[in-house]
Design an enzyme around this catalytic site. Structure first.
Site, PDB file in Angstrom:
ATOM      1  N   GLY A 186       7.992  10.492  24.552  1.00  0.00           N
ATOM      2  CA  GLY A 186       8.083  11.320  23.347  1.00  0.00           C
ATOM      3  C   GLY A 186       6.727  11.389  22.673  1.00  0.00           C
ATOM      4  O   GLY A 186       5.687  11.164  23.304  1.00  0.00           O
ATOM      5  N   CYS A 234       3.477   6.702   7.738  1.00  0.00           N
ATOM      6  CA  CYS A 234       2.528   7.730   8.146  1.00  0.00           C
ATOM      7  C   CYS A 234       1.079   7.303   7.931  1.00  0.00           C
ATOM      8  O   CYS A 234       0.276   7.298   8.866  1.00  0.00           O
ATOM      9  CB  CYS A 234       2.828   9.007   7.370  1.00  0.00           C
ATOM     10  SG  CYS A 234       1.675  10.326   7.689  1.00  0.00           S
ATOM     11  N   ALA A 287       0.865  -1.188   0.000  1.00  0.00           N
ATOM     12  CA  ALA A 287       0.000   0.000   0.000  1.00  0.00           C
ATOM     13  C   ALA A 287       0.893   1.227   0.000  1.00  0.00           C
ATOM     14  O   ALA A 287       1.989   1.197   0.575  1.00  0.00           O
ATOM     15  CB  ALA A 287      -0.898   0.007   1.227  1.00  0.00           C
ATOM     16  N   HIS A 324     -13.072  37.235  15.952  1.00  0.00           N
ATOM     17  CA  HIS A 324     -13.521  37.053  17.328  1.00  0.00           C
ATOM     18  C   HIS A 324     -14.854  36.314  17.347  1.00  0.00           C
ATOM     19  O   HIS A 324     -15.719  36.629  16.536  1.00  0.00           O
ATOM     20  CB  HIS A 324     -13.689  38.419  17.996  1.00  0.00           C
ATOM     21  CG  HIS A 324     -14.249  38.320  19.384  1.00  0.00           C
ATOM     22  ND1 HIS A 324     -13.470  37.918  20.449  1.00  0.00           N
ATOM     23  CD2 HIS A 324     -15.501  38.529  19.860  1.00  0.00           C
ATOM     24  CE1 HIS A 324     -14.227  37.911  21.547  1.00  0.00           C
ATOM     25  NE2 HIS A 324     -15.462  38.273  21.217  1.00  0.00           N
ATOM     26  N   VAL A 373      14.369   1.155  31.837  1.00  0.00           N
ATOM     27  CA  VAL A 373      13.900  -0.232  31.908  1.00  0.00           C
ATOM     28  C   VAL A 373      15.069  -1.104  31.488  1.00  0.00           C
ATOM     29  O   VAL A 373      15.610  -0.934  30.399  1.00  0.00           O
ATOM     30  CB  VAL A 373      12.706  -0.442  30.952  1.00  0.00           C
ATOM     31  CG1 VAL A 373      12.279  -1.900  30.952  1.00  0.00           C
ATOM     32  CG2 VAL A 373      11.541   0.464  31.346  1.00  0.00           C
TER      33      VAL A 373
HETATM   34  P1  FAD Z   1       8.024   6.230   5.569  1.00  0.00           P
HETATM   35  O1  FAD Z   1       6.719   6.839   5.776  1.00  0.00           O
HETATM   36  O2  FAD Z   1       8.556   5.310   6.595  1.00  0.00           O
HETATM   37  O3  FAD Z   1       7.912   5.465   4.167  1.00  0.00           O
HETATM   38  C1  FAD Z   1       8.928   4.662   3.665  1.00  0.00           C
HETATM   39  C2  FAD Z   1       8.304   3.583   2.818  1.00  0.00           C
HETATM   40  O4  FAD Z   1       9.350   2.911   2.117  1.00  0.00           O
HETATM   41  C3  FAD Z   1       7.584   2.493   3.620  1.00  0.00           C
HETATM   42  O5  FAD Z   1       6.258   2.350   3.163  1.00  0.00           O
HETATM   43  C4  FAD Z   1       8.400   1.223   3.355  1.00  0.00           C
HETATM   44  O6  FAD Z   1       7.576   0.067   3.242  1.00  0.00           O
HETATM   45  C5  FAD Z   1       9.052   1.539   2.036  1.00  0.00           C
HETATM   46  N1  FAD Z   1      10.312   0.843   1.828  1.00  0.00           N
HETATM   47  C6  FAD Z   1      11.344   0.686   2.688  1.00  0.00           C
HETATM   48  N2  FAD Z   1      12.352   0.013   2.102  1.00  0.00           N
HETATM   49  C7  FAD Z   1      11.944  -0.245   0.841  1.00  0.00           C
HETATM   50  C8  FAD Z   1      12.555  -0.922  -0.275  1.00  0.00           C
HETATM   51  N3  FAD Z   1      13.774  -1.419  -0.193  1.00  0.00           N
HETATM   52  N4  FAD Z   1      11.841  -1.042  -1.410  1.00  0.00           N
HETATM   53  C9  FAD Z   1      10.569  -0.537  -1.507  1.00  0.00           C
HETATM   54  N5  FAD Z   1       9.959   0.109  -0.499  1.00  0.00           N
HETATM   55  C10 FAD Z   1      10.643   0.252   0.656  1.00  0.00           C
HETATM   56  N6  FAD Z   1       4.754  12.426  11.635  1.00  0.00           N
HETATM   57  C11 FAD Z   1       4.040  13.553  11.555  1.00  0.00           C
HETATM   58  O7  FAD Z   1       4.454  14.495  10.883  1.00  0.00           O
HETATM   59  N7  FAD Z   1       2.842  13.686  12.195  1.00  0.00           N
HETATM   60  C12 FAD Z   1       2.330  12.690  12.936  1.00  0.00           C
HETATM   61  O8  FAD Z   1       1.244  12.831  13.495  1.00  0.00           O
HETATM   62  C13 FAD Z   1       3.058  11.480  13.051  1.00  0.00           C
HETATM   63  N8  FAD Z   1       2.578  10.459  13.773  1.00  0.00           N
HETATM   64  C14 FAD Z   1       3.272   9.290  13.814  1.00  0.00           C
HETATM   65  C15 FAD Z   1       2.765   8.258  14.570  1.00  0.00           C
HETATM   66  C16 FAD Z   1       3.422   7.051  14.641  1.00  0.00           C
HETATM   67  C17 FAD Z   1       2.840   5.925  15.450  1.00  0.00           C
HETATM   68  C18 FAD Z   1       4.650   6.885  13.920  1.00  0.00           C
HETATM   69  C19 FAD Z   1       5.379   5.570  13.950  1.00  0.00           C
HETATM   70  C20 FAD Z   1       5.180   7.923  13.196  1.00  0.00           C
HETATM   71  C21 FAD Z   1       4.498   9.138  13.132  1.00  0.00           C
HETATM   72  N9  FAD Z   1       4.995  10.228  12.420  1.00  0.00           N
HETATM   73  C22 FAD Z   1       4.292  11.378  12.360  1.00  0.00           C
HETATM   74  C23 FAD Z   1       6.271  10.153  11.690  1.00  0.00           C
HETATM   75  C24 FAD Z   1       6.015   9.906  10.188  1.00  0.00           C
HETATM   76  O9  FAD Z   1       5.281   8.720  10.045  1.00  0.00           O
HETATM   77  C25 FAD Z   1       7.323   9.810   9.433  1.00  0.00           C
HETATM   78  O10 FAD Z   1       8.139  10.918   9.697  1.00  0.00           O
HETATM   79  C26 FAD Z   1       7.082   9.743   7.936  1.00  0.00           C
HETATM   80  O11 FAD Z   1       6.269   8.646   7.608  1.00  0.00           O
HETATM   81  C27 FAD Z   1       8.402   9.656   7.172  1.00  0.00           C
HETATM   82  O12 FAD Z   1       8.152   9.588   5.805  1.00  0.00           O
HETATM   83  P2  FAD Z   1       9.150   8.839   4.827  1.00  0.00           P
HETATM   84  O13 FAD Z   1       8.524   8.932   3.476  1.00  0.00           O
HETATM   85  O14 FAD Z   1      10.517   9.334   5.012  1.00  0.00           O
HETATM   86  O15 FAD Z   1       9.174   7.307   5.311  1.00  0.00           O
HETATM   87  P1  NAD Z   2      10.803  10.495  20.463  1.00  0.00           P
HETATM   88  O1  NAD Z   2      12.180  10.759  20.030  1.00  0.00           O
HETATM   89  O2  NAD Z   2       9.742  11.488  20.213  1.00  0.00           O
HETATM   90  O3  NAD Z   2      10.774  10.207  22.040  1.00  0.00           O
HETATM   91  C1  NAD Z   2      11.501   9.187  22.619  1.00  0.00           C
HETATM   92  C2  NAD Z   2      11.539   9.395  24.128  1.00  0.00           C
HETATM   93  O4  NAD Z   2      12.075   8.226  24.727  1.00  0.00           O
HETATM   94  C3  NAD Z   2      12.408  10.573  24.557  1.00  0.00           C
HETATM   95  O5  NAD Z   2      11.741  11.330  25.525  1.00  0.00           O
HETATM   96  C4  NAD Z   2      13.656   9.876  25.132  1.00  0.00           C
HETATM   97  O6  NAD Z   2      14.278  10.632  26.148  1.00  0.00           O
HETATM   98  C5  NAD Z   2      13.059   8.607  25.697  1.00  0.00           C
HETATM   99  N1  NAD Z   2      13.983   7.475  25.809  1.00  0.00           N
HETATM  100  C6  NAD Z   2      14.997   7.146  24.985  1.00  0.00           C
HETATM  101  N2  NAD Z   2      15.588   6.017  25.405  1.00  0.00           N
HETATM  102  C7  NAD Z   2      14.926   5.613  26.525  1.00  0.00           C
HETATM  103  C8  NAD Z   2      15.050   4.504  27.408  1.00  0.00           C
HETATM  104  N3  NAD Z   2      15.976   3.568  27.216  1.00  0.00           N
HETATM  105  N4  NAD Z   2      14.193   4.410  28.450  1.00  0.00           N
HETATM  106  C9  NAD Z   2      13.226   5.352  28.646  1.00  0.00           C
HETATM  107  N5  NAD Z   2      13.064   6.418  27.834  1.00  0.00           N
HETATM  108  C10 NAD Z   2      13.892   6.548  26.780  1.00  0.00           C
HETATM  109  O7  NAD Z   2      10.450   9.077  19.778  1.00  0.00           O
HETATM  110  P2  NAD Z   2       9.063   8.349  19.538  1.00  0.00           P
HETATM  111  O8  NAD Z   2       8.019   8.870  20.436  1.00  0.00           O
HETATM  112  O9  NAD Z   2       9.392   6.892  19.531  1.00  0.00           O
HETATM  113  O10 NAD Z   2       8.720   8.786  18.063  1.00  0.00           O
HETATM  114  C11 NAD Z   2       9.574   8.470  16.967  1.00  0.00           C
HETATM  115  C12 NAD Z   2       9.525   9.528  15.905  1.00  0.00           C
HETATM  116  O11 NAD Z   2       8.248   9.563  15.292  1.00  0.00           O
HETATM  117  C13 NAD Z   2       9.809  10.890  16.473  1.00  0.00           C
HETATM  118  O12 NAD Z   2      10.996  11.363  15.910  1.00  0.00           O
HETATM  119  C14 NAD Z   2       8.662  11.752  16.074  1.00  0.00           C
HETATM  120  O13 NAD Z   2       9.131  12.877  15.371  1.00  0.00           O
HETATM  121  C15 NAD Z   2       7.826  10.885  15.148  1.00  0.00           C
HETATM  122  N6  NAD Z   2       6.417  11.026  15.559  1.00  0.00           N
HETATM  123  C16 NAD Z   2       5.823  12.226  15.407  1.00  0.00           C
HETATM  124  C17 NAD Z   2       4.530  12.403  15.821  1.00  0.00           C
HETATM  125  C18 NAD Z   2       3.895  13.725  15.633  1.00  0.00           C
HETATM  126  O14 NAD Z   2       4.412  14.532  14.876  1.00  0.00           O
HETATM  127  N7  NAD Z   2       2.775  13.995  16.276  1.00  0.00           N
HETATM  128  C19 NAD Z   2       3.837  11.363  16.415  1.00  0.00           C
HETATM  129  C20 NAD Z   2       4.482  10.163  16.586  1.00  0.00           C
HETATM  130  C21 NAD Z   2       5.779  10.005  16.142  1.00  0.00           C
END
Ligand code: FAD
Ligand code: NAD
Length: 471
Positions: free
Chosen positions: A186, A45, A40, A449, A241
């Site tokens: 985080g 994201c 997909a 407002h 942990v």
């Molecule tokens: P990705 O979205 O990781 O896409 C990379 C794609 O490449 C994947 O689909 C993978 O399957 C594919 N791929 C990898 N290797 C290969 C290969 N060799 N051949 C073909 N395909 C391959 N960011 C926000 O800005 N707002 C948020 O609210 C937010 N919430 C998040 C919540 C969670 C739970 C998580 C885990 C992340 C969240 N993020 C959020 C972070 C965001 O998802 C990423 O920063 C973003 O998806 C990065 O985009 P990207 O295109 O670099 O990589």
């Molecule tokens: P993060 O980097 O946001 O937070 C990780 C947290 O874990 C930090 O506070 C760090 O101090 C703590 N930590 C690190 N090692 C630890 C340990 N051994 N024991 C306990 N605490 C520890 O990472 P995340 O929450 O896993 O998210 C990953 C990435 O995905 C982030 O870079 C974030 O930008 C992205 N993301 C973004 C959104 C959003 O934009 N709303 C939502 C989800 C994820």
């Protein structure tokens, strides 16, 4: 078999970085292929990140409001309950609708979508292990690595995606656990911790540092943590942990002070490991082709997204900068503009970060601590949502706007907002900063407002003139 037509650009990965780059490249007239292996489009994201987590955050917020706040507004619902299956289904429908939408955009823009895992086999050659079996070699002038990231594992706490989960498992837990431990305070930990806390789990967040979300303004994050505590999350700060194992239906964790000391045991029905993410580069062939890494295991690039091999570029989560979907998109557009001979550029100073809890926390530019560390002379202005009429009218007034501007020139350097919809409010500040505005420019801009946005204007007035009107 070799593909007959040489491509202008082959993008490996169909996430927000890769698929947006592909559409833009095709719009610029480049012959474009995007390779994605997960079946997909939309990447982390859409499939297991931003979108499903926001769906669950919204549904769980509605339940929390119905249970705790509706009656006060004169809306009586006896004993609201959670239908977890229906909540999951709403999330899944949102995800599949959006990922199919991108396939439609690919067709419309004439991007070739190849389903399979890509490997770079030369500076101008990509081999794909096709999802339907077999393989294919694609010749191309340029390659963009957009393979994204994966969860950073925690030694001693093996993820099984059932009891000890990453964010991916946390989106599809079989049931709402009675107790949950979140490792890492985080973005993922606080968002997914909020989801389960609202649905009734007793959530404990274990954080290595003495503060939550390291990148937030320290004053804002202190207020934020107090608010989360009021909602029922508990925090074990400066704690690590060292071991986690599944014993029957429970997970047993050993925790100890980050700086060392006597250890303690905690038990939970589910554990979420959310200590960060790392670039996903396995099997891509980067070593063989000789693509250089930086000192943090990311693909090393220059200011033009170019690796040490001139035909190979990299964007999004695999390179430096915040791991955010919108940042990956900006990278993708700029990289293909550069490939097309245009002046692609991203201003990282105006990339917002948003935590989608309730209230939300949105940030752009520098924090006060960063300003101090850089020795910048700055002034700040603040405004509390307790003094904002709209927030009071709807009784959702937890939070503040904090603005940071250059002490001499008044140029805006950073804005930090904690409030309902902070993620929407922040964007006028991004635009202002993109245009090099001063706090006085925002202060003198008429705001509708009654809106939450008036708190941004008031904080700007406080920054520009020393005092807000309504506080
Ligand atoms: P990705 O979205 O990781 O896409 C990379 C794609 O490449 C994947 O689909 C993978 O399957 C594919 N791929 C990898 N290797 C290969 C290969 N060799 N051949 C073909 N395909 C391959 N960011 C926000 O800005 N707002 C948020 O609210 C937010 N919430 C998040 C919540 C969670 C739970 C998580 C885990 C992340 C969240 N993020 C959020 C972070 C965001 O998802 C990423 O920063 C973003 O998806 C990065 O985009 P990207 O295109 O670099 O990589
Ligand atoms: P993060 O980097 O946001 O937070 C990780 C947290 O874990 C930090 O506070 C760090 O101090 C703590 N930590 C690190 N090692 C630890 C340990 N051994 N024991 C306990 N605490 C520890 O990472 P995340 O929450 O896993 O998210 C990953 C990435 O995905 C982030 O870079 C974030 O930008 C992205 N993301 C973004 C959104 C959003 O934009 N709303 C939502 C989800 C994820």
């Amino acid at each position: 078999a070799a593909s007959s037509v040489e491509q202008d650009v082959v993008i490996i990965g169909g996430g927000p970085g890769g698929y947006v780059a592909a559409i833009k490249a095709a719009q610029l007239g480049l012959k474009t292929t995007c390779i994605e292996g997960r079946g997909a489009l939309g990447g982390t994201c859409l499939n297991v990140g931003c979108i499903p987590s926001k769906a669950l955050l919204n549904s769980s917020h509605m339940f929390y409001e119905a249970k705790n706040n509706f009656a006060h507004h004169g809306v009586i619902i006896e004993n609201p309950k959670v239908d977890w299956t229906a909540m999951q289904k709403q999330k899944d429908t949102a995800v599949s609708g959006l990922t199919k939408g991108i396939e439609g955009l690919f067709k419309k823009n004439k991007v070739e979508y190849v389903k399979g895992w890509g490997k770079i086999v030369g500076p101008n050659k990509v081999e794909v292990a096709l999802s339907d079996g077999g393989s294919k070699i694609i010749d191309t002038k340029n390659i963009i690595i957009a393979t994204g990231s994966e969860v950073t594992p925690l030694p001693g706490v093996p993820i099984d995606e059932k009891k000890i989960v990453s964010s991916t498992g946390a989106l599809v837990l079989k049931e709402v656990p009675k107790t949950m431990v979140v490792i890492g305070a985080g973005y993922i930990g606080l968002e997914m911790g909020s989801v389960y806390s609202r649905l009734g789990s007793k959530v404990t967040v274990v954080e290595f540092l003495d503060h939550i979300v390291p990148t937030m303004d320290s004053e804002v994050r202190r207020t934020f943590m107090r608010t989360l505590e009021k909602q029922g999350l508990s925090f074990k700060m400066s704690t690590k942990v060292s071991k986690g194992e599944v014993v029957g239906e429970k997970v047993h964790l050993i925790v100890e002070p980050s700086k060392g000391g006597p250890s303690d045991k905690i038990e939970a029905d589910a554990v979420l490991v959310s200590i960060g993410r790392r670039p996903l580069l396995k099997g891509l062939g980067l070593d063989e082709v000789g693509v250089k890494m930086d000192n943090r295991g990311r693909v090393a690039i220059d200011d033009h997204f170019r690796t040490n091999i001139p035909s190979i570029y990299a964007i999004g989560d695999v390179v430096q900068g915040p791991m955010l979907a919108h940042k990956a998109e900006e990278d993708g557009v700029a990289a293909v503009e550069i490939i097309a001979g245009k002046a692609g550029h991203v201003n990282y100073n105006t990339v917002p970060s948003i935590c989608y809890t309730h209230p939300e926390v949105a940030t752009v530019g520098i924090t006060e601590d960063e300003a101090k560390a850089k020795g910048l002379a700055v002034k700040t202005g603040k405004f509390s949502f307790m003094a904002n009429s709209r927030a009071r009218a709807v009784e959702d007034a937890d939070g503040l706007v904090k603005m940071i501007a250059d002490a001499k020139t008044d140029k805006l350097l950073g804005v930090h907002i904690m409030s309902a919809n902070a993620g929407e409010l922040i964007h006028e500040c991004c635009v202002a900063m993109e245009y090099g505005a001063c706090s006085e420019d925002l202060a003198r801009t008429c705001h509708g407002h009654p809106t939450l946005s008036e708190a941004v204007k008031e904080a700007a007035i406080a920054t520009a003139f020393g005092k807000p009107i309504h506080m």
